[in-house]
Write an enzyme that holds these catalytic residues in place. Structure first.
Site, PDB file in Angstrom:
ATOM      1  CD  GLU A 261      -2.514   0.772   2.318  1.00  0.00           C
ATOM      2  OE1 GLU A 261      -2.413   2.105   3.156  1.00  0.00           O
ATOM      3  OE2 GLU A 261      -3.591   0.363   2.558  1.00  0.00           O
ATOM      4  CB  CYS A 295      -1.953   4.958   3.395  1.00  0.00           C
ATOM      5  SG  CYS A 295      -0.368   5.368   4.097  1.00  0.00           S
TER       6      CYS A 295
END
Length: 523
Positions: A261, A295
């Site tokens: 990720e 994120c």
């Protein structure tokens, strides 16, 4: 004075918890150490060893040896360990929150979100692992004659490289399904937040995890990260897109699996039929949770021109009301950033935008009166393409708001990015239709990020430069396995029988293939 006392209590407790954890690092004794400092006030949390490449070698070898026995255990026994770990997490809630806050500087609520996520992840995979991992029958080459079965084989030793922004969630949530799948783990937590990961290791061992199976190495990523990748059988990485691409190249050269990720410049769309008040409240949480160091947090907002002014007024008013501070007070809305260096990066994006003509609507200031790494939640308008803020990931409490002439333009602007991690859409009737047009791995309708993140049965991850692979759901555990097919043939071989010519065999096979093609196919 009261605020300083509360801060001191958190850091003091974090320091106490960290005191005996450094011995869990897989490092040879007598080597150099590095300091971990509390973002709230810059004081020392503790020192951990700086591991060498030799330490990484030893850690992987130790985990590999233990993994062979662990893989041979019934899944039910592995599940029991994770179930006990979950209960230990709940029993140590206050200590865990204190340590997470001491290391990361986040608010109490943001620390609790980490704990809740790990508990829910443990619960989900403990309940589903056996179903995902059990052998499954597949259609064989010839009905009745061929029995084909798919098995799931552990990768071996999984390397996990986790960042500082979620020292609990991202150090442990990826390791749990890997462990349940029968793997060993070598984790390299970020140098700024090593102690939360070490506390998790302590609790896992207390829950019954074999001592050698899960190893932690600490030190600079540039020094020991490549060494770890050279030795493990699969890598899970969370971090920047730039570093992720370098990691992917190294994994590719070794032909080992890789999941990541990476970065995001996540958009939020406020469509014409949205409730602007609810959208404004949702945007506050979506943009400023974890001080924007998330994120999947929102950094761009595109509001339809019909609701732009009302949404912006409500949003700015709520942002200005966010309470910033440190300590255990649950009413604090936003904590510190991770470091003074990160504050400098965030402020550089803001000052660059202001110098080039952006309008400051809220925030935009450092807050040294609260601590060395505090920065106000910031809203900007008039952001243009020549500004750093337009396309680079800021990874802080800063958001740019744009007016869209219609919903289609909002979608087009949202998709105009190299990133594709997360998105948010606010609409009374058209949210899901717009969501299907967005090029992101997750889309939340009438929510910022939590709906997809907390749906543990559904995969999450990024498109484009935002990642590869997925975590959560079936994909989140099967990626740590290799599929192995075993086919048992009965009575007749898949080859000419004794005394049969090759030509006759080919003619019979053609007839069989033609016949099979005429049967209705199952859907």
């Amino acid at each position: 004075m009261a605020a300083r006392r509360r801060t001191g209590t958190v850091i003091d407790r974090g320091r106490e918890l960290a005191a005996d954890l450094s011995q869990l690092v897989a490092a040879a004794p007598g080597g150099p150490t590095q300091a971990s400092q509390a973002p709230f006030d810059g004081t020392l949390v503790g020192d951990v060893p700086v591991c060498s490449t030799h330490d990484v070698d030893a850690a992987v070898a130790t985990a590999r040896s233990a993994q062979q026995h662990w893989a041979g255990m019934p899944v039910a026994e592995r599940r029991a360990v994770i179930r006990r770990f979950r209960e230990l997490l709940l029993g140590r809630e206050q200590d865990i929150l204190d340590l997470v806050q001491a290391e990361s500087g986040k608010s109490r609520l943001s620390a609790f979100e980490e704990l809740a996520d790990v508990v829910l992840t443990a619960d989900y995979y403990e309940r589903t692992a056996e179903r995902y991992l059990r052998p499954s029958r597949r259609k064989g080459a010839a009905p009745v004659l061929t029995r084909a079965t798919e098995y799931r084989v552990p990768k071996g030793v999984v390397g996990v490289i986790s960042p500082w922004n979620y020292p609990l969630t991202l150090a442990v949530s990826d390791a749990l399904p890997a462990l349940l799948a029968g793997n060993g783990i070598v984790l390299k937590p970020d140098s700024q937040t090593p102690f939360t990961a070490l506390l998790m290791l302590k609790l896992l061992r207390r829950a019954g995890l074999p001592e050698d199976l899960f190893q932690i190495v600490t030190g600079p990523g540039t020094a020991i990260g490549p060494a770890l990748i050279e030795r493990v059988d699969f890598l899970m990485f969370t971090g920047s897109s730039k570093t992720g691409k370098a990691v992917a190249r190294q994994c590719g050269a070794r032909l080992i699996g890789f999941s990541a990720e990476l970065g995001g410049k996540n958009p939020m769309l406020v469509l014409a039929d949205a409730d602007h008040g609810k959208a404004a409240s949702g945007a506050v949480h979506a943009c400023f949770s974890n001080s924007g160091q998330l994120c999947v947090s929102i950094e761009r907002i595109y509001a339809h021109t019909d609701v732009y002014d009302s949404f912006l007024a409500a949003f700015v008013a709520e942002v200005k009301g966010i309470r910033i501070g440190a300590g255990r007070d649950w009413d604090i809305g936003m904590g510190s950033l991770i470091s003074e260096a990160h504050v400098e990066r965030v402020d550089n994006h803001v000052q660059d935008a202001l110098a080039k003509g952006a309008q400051l609507l809220a925030g935009g200031r450092r807050r040294p009166d609260l601590g060395p790494s505090f920065y106000e939640p910031t809203v900007l308008a008039g952001v243009t393409e020549d500004m750093l803020l337009a396309r680079e990931e800021t990874f802080g409490p800063v958001v740019a708001v744009y007016r869209a002439v219609d919903d289609d333009e909002a979608v087009a602007l949202a998709n105009d990015s190299d990133f594709g991690l997360n998105a948010s859409v606010w609409s009374a009737r058209h949210g899901e239709t717009a969501a299907r047009k967005l090029l992101t791995g997750t889309v939340n309708v009438n929510e910022g990020y939590a709906a997809t993140w907390a749906s543990h049965d559904a995969p999450i991850g990024g498109m484009k430069d935002s990642g590869a692979g997925r975590r959560h759901g079936r994909e989140g555990i099967l990626k740590y396995t290799e599929p192995q097919t075993i086919a048992v043939q009965r009575l007749l071989r898949v080859a000419p029988a004794a005394g049969m010519s090759n030509r006759a065999y080919a003619r019979i096979m053609k007839g069989a293939i033609t016949l099979v093609g005429r049967f209705p196919r199952s859907r």
